[in-house]
Write a protein that holds these residues in place. Structure first.
Motif, PDB file in Angstrom:
ATOM      1  N   PHE A  70       1.163  15.522  -0.951  1.00  0.00           N
ATOM      2  CA  PHE A  70       1.320  14.910  -2.269  1.00  0.00           C
ATOM      3  C   PHE A  70       1.872  13.509  -2.068  1.00  0.00           C
ATOM      4  CE2 PHE A  70       2.681  13.956  -6.488  1.00  0.00           C
ATOM      5  CZ  PHE A  70       1.673  14.510  -7.249  1.00  0.00           C
ATOM      6  N   ILE A  71       1.090  12.489  -2.478  1.00  0.00           N
ATOM      7  CA  ILE A  71       1.481  11.106  -2.174  1.00  0.00           C
ATOM      8  C   ILE A  71       1.875  10.319  -3.411  1.00  0.00           C
ATOM      9  CG2 ILE A  71      -0.002  11.070  -0.110  1.00  0.00           C
ATOM     10  CD1 ILE A  71      -1.929   9.279  -1.725  1.00  0.00           C
ATOM     11  N   GLY A  72       1.804  10.967  -4.590  1.00  0.00           N
ATOM     12  CA  GLY A  72       2.124  10.244  -5.820  1.00  0.00           C
ATOM     13  C   GLY A  72       3.609  10.283  -6.125  1.00  0.00           C
ATOM     14  N   GLY A  79       0.158   2.045   5.096  1.00  0.00           N
ATOM     15  CA  GLY A  79      -1.183   1.525   5.302  1.00  0.00           C
ATOM     16  C   GLY A  79      -2.186   2.230   4.418  1.00  0.00           C
ATOM     17  N   MET A  80      -3.001   1.423   3.724  1.00  0.00           N
ATOM     18  CA  MET A  80      -4.051   1.916   2.840  1.00  0.00           C
ATOM     19  C   MET A  80      -5.358   1.201   3.218  1.00  0.00           C
ATOM     20  SD  MET A  80      -1.450   1.914  -0.479  1.00  0.00           S
ATOM     21  CE  MET A  80      -2.701   1.674  -1.682  1.00  0.00           C
ATOM     22  N   SER A  81      -6.393   1.372   2.374  1.00  0.00           N
ATOM     23  CA  SER A  81      -7.706   0.825   2.760  1.00  0.00           C
ATOM     24  C   SER A  81      -7.652  -0.640   3.171  1.00  0.00           C
ATOM     25  CB  SER A  81      -8.705   0.978   1.604  1.00  0.00           C
ATOM     26  OG  SER A  81      -9.002   2.341   1.394  1.00  0.00           O
ATOM     27  N   GLY A  82      -6.835  -1.435   2.455  1.00  0.00           N
ATOM     28  CA  GLY A  82      -6.867  -2.872   2.682  1.00  0.00           C
ATOM     29  C   GLY A  82      -5.949  -3.376   3.781  1.00  0.00           C
ATOM     30  N   ILE A 138      -1.738   7.187   7.872  1.00  0.00           N
ATOM     31  CA  ILE A 138      -2.258   6.173   6.966  1.00  0.00           C
ATOM     32  C   ILE A 138      -2.998   6.893   5.841  1.00  0.00           C
ATOM     33  CG2 ILE A 138      -2.377   4.380   8.734  1.00  0.00           C
ATOM     34  CD1 ILE A 138      -5.360   4.884   8.878  1.00  0.00           C
ATOM     35  N   ARG A 139      -2.974   6.292   4.662  1.00  0.00           N
ATOM     36  CA  ARG A 139      -3.504   6.952   3.461  1.00  0.00           C
ATOM     37  C   ARG A 139      -4.692   6.140   2.934  1.00  0.00           C
ATOM     38  NH1 ARG A 139       1.850   5.530   2.515  1.00  0.00           N
ATOM     39  NH2 ARG A 139       0.973   4.110   0.976  1.00  0.00           N
ATOM     40  N   ILE A 140      -5.893   6.668   3.123  1.00  0.00           N
ATOM     41  CA  ILE A 140      -7.094   5.896   2.801  1.00  0.00           C
ATOM     42  C   ILE A 140      -7.921   6.594   1.728  1.00  0.00           C
ATOM     43  CG2 ILE A 140      -9.193   4.843   3.733  1.00  0.00           C
ATOM     44  CD1 ILE A 140      -6.859   3.747   5.182  1.00  0.00           C
ATOM     45  N   GLY A 141      -8.135   5.902   0.615  1.00  0.00           N
ATOM     46  CA  GLY A 141      -8.990   6.438  -0.445  1.00  0.00           C
ATOM     47  C   GLY A 141     -10.304   5.703  -0.531  1.00  0.00           C
ATOM     48  N   THR A 142     -10.254   4.489  -1.070  1.00  0.00           N
ATOM     49  CA  THR A 142     -11.448   3.706  -1.369  1.00  0.00           C
ATOM     50  C   THR A 142     -12.418   3.584  -0.193  1.00  0.00           C
ATOM     51  OG1 THR A 142      -9.982   2.413  -2.787  1.00  0.00           O
ATOM     52  CG2 THR A 142     -12.180   1.520  -2.391  1.00  0.00           C
ATOM     53  N   ALA A 143     -11.894   3.330   0.998  1.00  0.00           N
ATOM     54  CA  ALA A 143     -12.782   3.081   2.144  1.00  0.00           C
ATOM     55  C   ALA A 143     -13.512   4.350   2.591  1.00  0.00           C
ATOM     56  CB  ALA A 143     -11.987   2.477   3.308  1.00  0.00           C
ATOM     57  N   GLU A 148      -3.246  13.764  -2.545  1.00  0.00           N
ATOM     58  CA  GLU A 148      -3.461  13.676  -3.987  1.00  0.00           C
ATOM     59  C   GLU A 148      -2.233  13.051  -4.633  1.00  0.00           C
ATOM     60  OE1 GLU A 148      -5.918  14.635  -6.244  1.00  0.00           O
ATOM     61  OE2 GLU A 148      -7.359  15.065  -4.639  1.00  0.00           O
ATOM     62  N   SER A 149      -2.436  12.383  -5.771  1.00  0.00           N
ATOM     63  CA  SER A 149      -1.357  11.638  -6.414  1.00  0.00           C
ATOM     64  C   SER A 149      -0.950  12.173  -7.780  1.00  0.00           C
ATOM     65  CB  SER A 149      -1.776  10.187  -6.640  1.00  0.00           C
ATOM     66  OG  SER A 149      -1.931   9.530  -5.425  1.00  0.00           O
ATOM     67  N   TYR A 150      -1.839  12.905  -8.424  1.00  0.00           N
ATOM     68  CA  TYR A 150      -1.553  13.341  -9.793  1.00  0.00           C
ATOM     69  C   TYR A 150      -1.454  14.860  -9.815  1.00  0.00           C
ATOM     70  CZ  TYR A 150      -3.217   8.599 -10.422  1.00  0.00           C
ATOM     71  OH  TYR A 150      -3.396   7.247 -10.303  1.00  0.00           O
ATOM     72  N   SER A 170      -7.988  11.623  -2.073  1.00  0.00           N
ATOM     73  CA  SER A 170      -9.108  12.065  -2.909  1.00  0.00           C
ATOM     74  C   SER A 170      -8.787  12.033  -4.396  1.00  0.00           C
ATOM     75  CB  SER A 170      -9.517  13.481  -2.487  1.00  0.00           C
ATOM     76  OG  SER A 170      -8.378  14.329  -2.374  1.00  0.00           O
ATOM     77  N   LYS A 171      -7.694  11.372  -4.775  1.00  0.00           N
ATOM     78  CA  LYS A 171      -7.336  11.320  -6.197  1.00  0.00           C
ATOM     79  C   LYS A 171      -8.490  10.727  -7.007  1.00  0.00           C
ATOM     80  CE  LYS A 171      -5.183   6.799  -5.934  1.00  0.00           C
ATOM     81  NZ  LYS A 171      -3.994   6.082  -5.474  1.00  0.00           N
ATOM     82  N   THR A 172      -8.695  11.267  -8.175  1.00  0.00           N
ATOM     83  CA  THR A 172      -9.778  10.902  -9.130  1.00  0.00           C
ATOM     84  C   THR A 172     -11.175  11.277  -8.639  1.00  0.00           C
ATOM     85  OG1 THR A 172     -10.443   8.630  -8.537  1.00  0.00           O
ATOM     86  CG2 THR A 172      -8.406   8.855  -9.834  1.00  0.00           C
ATOM     87  N   ALA A 174     -14.888   3.195  -4.626  1.00  0.00           N
ATOM     88  CA  ALA A 174     -13.954   2.688  -5.631  1.00  0.00           C
ATOM     89  C   ALA A 174     -13.649   3.761  -6.670  1.00  0.00           C
ATOM     90  CB  ALA A 174     -14.533   1.453  -6.297  1.00  0.00           C
ATOM     91  N   ARG A 175     -12.433   3.685  -7.215  1.00  0.00           N
ATOM     92  CA  ARG A 175     -12.040   4.617  -8.260  1.00  0.00           C
ATOM     93  C   ARG A 175     -12.237   3.980  -9.622  1.00  0.00           C
ATOM     94  NH1 ARG A 175      -8.271   5.227  -4.265  1.00  0.00           N
ATOM     95  NH2 ARG A 175      -7.022   3.520  -5.086  1.00  0.00           N
ATOM     96  N   GLY A 176     -12.674   4.780 -10.589  1.00  0.00           N
ATOM     97  CA  GLY A 176     -12.682   4.308 -11.958  1.00  0.00           C
ATOM     98  C   GLY A 176     -11.269   4.371 -12.496  1.00  0.00           C
TER      99      GLY A 176
END
Ligand SMILES: *Cc1c(COP(=O)(O)O)cnc(C)c1O
Length: 232
Positions: free
Chosen positions: A80-82, A203-206, A219-224, A56-58, A35-37, A228-230
């Motif tokens: 914490f994945i960052g 493993g991530m979205s792609g 697996i760590r999925i954000g975008t999907a 979260e990464s930050y 859920s970062k950003t 998309a993140r700004g």
């Protein structure tokens, strides 16, 4: 149905399909919603859909989000994945179930020192640079086994497994996931408590289906899920 809800359901369905294809139990793969950003409201929406595991990464963003009135006190399992520098370690201990991005003995030592000082226990994964890209964090694969001899001795912290970020090249990613799994097997052979070394965060979205095929347990999925993140 909201896009977060359909995103989650879609990913769960794809995890299940990949697991079945790999002959694995779908429940042996945990989905970390990254859920970062993204605002606390989106985390709350996924929580209300029944999801409990978030990454979260930050550091600053994480600390603010976890105490947001929309989320404070909820039974969320934060990871914490960052990348964490030594001077930031202190602030995450006790607030997250797992720290994914430790890539140096010195950072693990600091984690151990701070966990002892706070009378807490911390669990972590070692990040490995399996792609060899110089832009990536992570310990070189050939350093992991000797580093582990030290890591196994550090008090108040437990190494639970390995993490990587594969290169964007779809042809190489499966090989990098396999390399991480083989490294975990070697580590288990050398470990005093191999049953504790059970996690492969990859493993991530792609590329998560390839990661599931190669044995990912997280697996760590954000975008999907969240879109998309700004730029932050
Ligand atoms: C942002 C991030 C992710 C999620 O990436 P997506 O491609 O959006 O799924 C996973 N892992 C780490 C370490 C990240 O920083």
């Amino acid at each position: 149905m909201s896009s977060i809800s359909s995103g989650l359901q879609d990913i769960y369905r794809r995890i299940e399909a990949a697991a079945v294809e790999a002959g694995r139990e779908p429940a042996s793969i945990r989905l970390i919603a990254v859920s970062k950003t993204k605002p606390a409201g989106m985390v709350r929406e996924a929580f209300d859909e029944g999801h409990r595991l978030f990454g979260e990464s930050y550091l600053q963003e994480f600390l603010e989000k976890r105490s947001d009135p929309l989320l404070e006190g909820l039974p969320i399992e934060w990871h914490f994945i960052g990348h964490l520098q030594s001077n930031k370690i202190r602030s995450v201990i006790g607030k997250v179930a797992l720290i994914h991005g430790i890539d140096k003995i010195s950072t693990a030592r600091e984690l151990s020192r701070q966990a002892q000082r706070q009378n807490l226990h911390a669990e972590y994964l070692l990040e490995v640079n399996t792609s060899g890209e110089s832009t990536k964090y992570g310990m070189a694969p050939d350093e992991v086994l000797s580093a582990a001899e030290t890591l196994f001795t550090l008090p108040a912290i437990t190494l639970r497994g390995l993490m990587n970020i594969a290169s964007p090249d779809a042809a190489s990613a499966p090989k990098e996931f396999r390399k991480l799994r083989q490294l975990l097997e070697q580590l288990r052979d050398a470990a005093p408590n191999p049953e504790q070394l059970s996690e492969l965060s990859m493993g991530m979205s792609g590329d998560f289906e390839a990661a599931v095929m190669e044995g990912a347990t997280m697996i760590r999925i954000g975008t999907a899920i969240f879109g998309a993140r700004g730029v932050l």
